[in-house]
Design a protein around this motif. Structure first.
Motif, mmCIF file in Angstrom:
data_model
loop_
_atom_site.group_PDB
_atom_site.id
_atom_site.type_symbol
_atom_site.label_atom_id
_atom_site.label_comp_id
_atom_site.label_asym_id
_atom_site.label_seq_id
_atom_site.Cartn_x
_atom_site.Cartn_y
_atom_site.Cartn_z
ATOM 1 N N PRO A 186 4.216 42.386 -73.233
ATOM 2 C CA PRO A 186 3.702 42.495 -74.448
ATOM 3 C C PRO A 186 2.629 41.841 -75.019
ATOM 4 O O PRO A 186 1.963 42.196 -75.906
ATOM 5 C CB PRO A 186 4.935 42.689 -75.161
ATOM 6 C CG PRO A 186 6.068 42.961 -73.994
ATOM 7 C CD PRO A 186 5.417 42.269 -72.873
ATOM 8 N N GLN A 232 -4.736 45.329 -77.292
ATOM 9 C CA GLN A 232 -4.861 46.333 -78.425
ATOM 10 C C GLN A 232 -5.696 45.923 -79.609
ATOM 11 O O GLN A 232 -6.411 46.614 -80.208
ATOM 12 C CB GLN A 232 -3.447 46.753 -78.865
ATOM 13 C CG GLN A 232 -3.303 47.809 -80.096
ATOM 14 C CD GLN A 232 -1.805 47.944 -80.527
ATOM 15 O OE1 GLN A 232 -0.891 47.481 -80.065
ATOM 16 N NE2 GLN A 232 -1.649 49.122 -81.281
ATOM 17 N N PRO A 266 3.380 49.461 -69.171
ATOM 18 C CA PRO A 266 4.321 50.056 -69.956
ATOM 19 C C PRO A 266 4.189 49.498 -71.357
ATOM 20 O O PRO A 266 4.458 50.271 -72.041
ATOM 21 C CB PRO A 266 5.527 49.377 -69.160
ATOM 22 C CG PRO A 266 5.047 49.286 -67.745
ATOM 23 C CD PRO A 266 3.695 48.570 -67.883
ATOM 24 N N ALA A 267 3.717 48.233 -71.461
ATOM 25 C CA ALA A 267 3.880 47.870 -72.990
ATOM 26 C C ALA A 267 2.645 48.492 -73.563
ATOM 27 O O ALA A 267 2.816 48.922 -74.830
ATOM 28 C CB ALA A 267 3.323 46.285 -73.024
ATOM 29 N N VAL A 277 1.586 51.641 -72.931
ATOM 30 C CA VAL A 277 2.019 53.050 -73.166
ATOM 31 C C VAL A 277 3.195 52.935 -74.282
ATOM 32 O O VAL A 277 3.044 53.908 -75.206
ATOM 33 C CB VAL A 277 2.732 53.510 -71.700
ATOM 34 C CG1 VAL A 277 3.703 54.566 -72.031
ATOM 35 C CG2 VAL A 277 1.558 53.527 -70.801
ATOM 36 N N ALA A 278 3.854 51.897 -74.397
ATOM 37 C CA ALA A 278 4.975 51.854 -75.592
ATOM 38 C C ALA A 278 4.329 51.716 -76.915
ATOM 39 O O ALA A 278 4.536 52.223 -77.975
ATOM 40 C CB ALA A 278 5.843 50.777 -75.234
ATOM 41 N N ARG A 279 3.071 50.979 -77.051
ATOM 42 C CA ARG A 279 2.258 51.020 -77.998
ATOM 43 C C ARG A 279 1.406 52.065 -78.407
ATOM 44 O O ARG A 279 0.523 52.101 -79.161
ATOM 45 C CB ARG A 279 1.181 49.467 -77.998
ATOM 46 C CG ARG A 279 2.022 48.408 -77.946
ATOM 47 C CD ARG A 279 1.287 47.361 -77.671
ATOM 48 N NE ARG A 279 1.817 46.037 -77.773
ATOM 49 C CZ ARG A 279 1.692 45.351 -78.763
ATOM 50 N NH1 ARG A 279 0.922 45.567 -79.779
ATOM 51 N NH2 ARG A 279 2.388 43.958 -78.814
ATOM 52 N N ALA A 280 1.460 53.198 -77.530
ATOM 53 C CA ALA A 280 0.619 54.404 -77.696
ATOM 54 C C ALA A 280 -0.861 54.237 -77.740
ATOM 55 O O ALA A 280 -1.654 54.914 -78.229
ATOM 56 C CB ALA A 280 1.123 55.077 -78.901
#
Length: 154
Positions: free
Chosen positions: A84, A91, A122-123, A125-128
């Protein structure tokens, strides 16, 4: 990782990259002032060669500290942390226009690349900010019809 670096090798590579002989430079002093002043000696991209010089000047690094930074990140953004944490840095850079894509340069292959896939993706993806697309072929990604099979043609 920096415990394994060979200073003489890194110094020779940096000298070659900058087009200046650094073999007699004091490793514990700032980058010599003459470095960067004559970019015409550089055999590679002048703008690319300016990056480590600018990093050294901006962060007030000694030559040794610059070599350590380059050994770790090879002159690129170096981010370390949990999945993350790294996703957050990516990001931030993306959303602020500092990057429109990323090249992942894992120091230890394939283990570190696998860690990136398992922990950072995956982090993201979770943050879109990253979508996993499981379409298996470029033709499908481009919306093209499936190519005819060559099976049985020979």
């Amino acid at each position: 990782m920096n415990n394994f670096m060979v200073i003489e090798h890194l110094l020779a590579k940096l000298s070659e990259f900058l087009g200046a002989d650094l073999s007699d430079a004091n490793l514990d002093a700032p980058l010599p002032a003459m470095i960067g002043a004559n970019a015409s000696n550089n055999q590679s991209s002048q703008s690319r060669a300016a990056i480590p010089v600018n990093i050294a000047r901006r962060d007030h690094l000694t030559l040794r500290q610059l070599l350590m930074r380059l050994a770790s990140g090879r002159g690129h953004l170096l981010t370390v942390g949990t999945g993350p944490d790294i996703a957050g840095t990516m990001q931030l850079w993306f959303e602020n226009g500092a990057a429109d894509g990323f090249n992942v340069m894992a120091p230890l292959m394939p283990a570190d690349l696998q860690s990136f896939v398992d922990l950072v993706v995956p982090a993201l993806v979770a943050r879109a900010v990253f979508a996993v697309d499981h379409q298996p072929t470029l033709r499908q990604r481009l919306g093209l019809s499936t190519a005819p099979s060559l099976a049985g043609a020979f």
